[in-house]
Design a protein around this motif. Sequence first.
Motif, mmCIF file in Angstrom:
data_model
loop_
_atom_site.group_PDB
_atom_site.id
_atom_site.type_symbol
_atom_site.label_atom_id
_atom_site.label_comp_id
_atom_site.label_asym_id
_atom_site.label_seq_id
_atom_site.Cartn_x
_atom_site.Cartn_y
_atom_site.Cartn_z
ATOM 1 N N GLY A 49 0.829 -1.192 0.000
ATOM 2 C CA GLY A 49 0.000 0.000 0.000
ATOM 3 C C GLY A 49 0.866 1.247 0.000
ATOM 4 O O GLY A 49 1.875 1.310 -0.704
ATOM 5 N N ASN A 69 -3.516 -2.910 2.807
ATOM 6 C CA ASN A 69 -4.794 -3.436 2.351
ATOM 7 C C ASN A 69 -4.904 -4.921 2.687
ATOM 8 O O ASN A 69 -3.994 -5.707 2.410
ATOM 9 C CB ASN A 69 -4.944 -3.216 0.846
ATOM 10 N N SER A 105 -11.104 -3.221 6.040
ATOM 11 C CA SER A 105 -10.422 -3.581 4.798
ATOM 12 C C SER A 105 -8.950 -3.177 4.804
ATOM 13 O O SER A 105 -8.180 -3.637 3.960
ATOM 14 C CB SER A 105 -11.111 -2.923 3.602
ATOM 15 N N ASN A 106 -8.569 -2.332 5.747
ATOM 16 C CA ASN A 106 -7.176 -1.899 5.878
ATOM 17 C C ASN A 106 -6.745 -1.913 7.337
ATOM 18 O O ASN A 106 -7.558 -1.675 8.235
ATOM 19 C CB ASN A 106 -6.979 -0.473 5.349
#
Length: 349
Positions: A49, A69, A105-106
């Motif tokens: 990322g 991510n 999601s992260n």
Amino acid sequence: MSKKIDETEPDYEKDPPFHPRKVTYCKERKLNQFYDIYPNKELGRGKFGTVCECREKSSSKILAAKTINIKKPQERKEVENEIAVMCQLQHPRLLQLYDAFDDGSNIILITELIAGGELFERVIDDEFILTEKVCTIFMRQICEGVDFMHRQKVIHLDMKPENILCLTQNSNRIKLIDFGLARHYDPNSNVKVMFGTPEFVAPEVVNFERITPATDMWSVGVICYILLSGLSPFMGDNDGETLSNVTQAEWDFNDESFDAISDDAKDFITKLLVKQPEKRMTAAQCLNHKWLKRPSNRRPSLLPGTKGDVDENKALSKVKLKHFVIRRRWQKAVNTILAIHRMKVATIH
């Protein structure tokens, strides 16, 4: 006009970024409640990322935010391992973790801000004069960081130039970063891995044999070899050839780049680039090696059959080192493009 890099020993006890912290995270804590993120101030980008500047609202402290991510449960497990490792590795030579968040999601890691860029990028700049003396200062700090990791029974497993950053653009202090592949080491276990960067990975990794702290020390030897000469000792025309060269563990000092390098420095490298892991110097032994311990007013020792002295304050040629850095930049760009392409394909399907 060119100037030398600061050759004084860095005082790393001065002005620590923050007191040691035990970092925990949960989805209930929202990142934007505690930090302002500055995407326009990007510090780095990779397969994981991005890294950009951020500011803690309560203290106005400027830090870095690394966004990772998460697509699979295994990826979450790996980041959780990275957080656990970083909480354990609280040392001035190692990147320090400040906070962490999970938005589903992260996972976002908040770390101290390292603003000086990659070590190799810095030393090839035309305004700096690279000397062997400067190299000893950088290598000593690298070994200090690795020594602490190993005393905490942690193996980094991804030691390479991109993971050595300068704290600022003007100081000689460095930090080791990126503990995403790090593993806890149990002397009684038989852990094997099959990852790493071909040019820097140790023979036991390529051969899928047991890893130990000595695995990192091979990489330290490769980094030192390149820093002094600009040459990559095992690099082939492709990854397969490079890995084959690593397993053979054959290398030399025959290039003219080493004519200006002291025998003490060559001895340091020779005791690290040893195929048998148990015969390599440990990080603690590196710190006691005559090359790193030698006072600046003592001449380097000479091996039998050598002629003359080497001036450690003489500027080293950086032509080959610049070529190395340019090649690594290109490789990173290609890898990033391939990663983005894979993500698009996965999205389409």
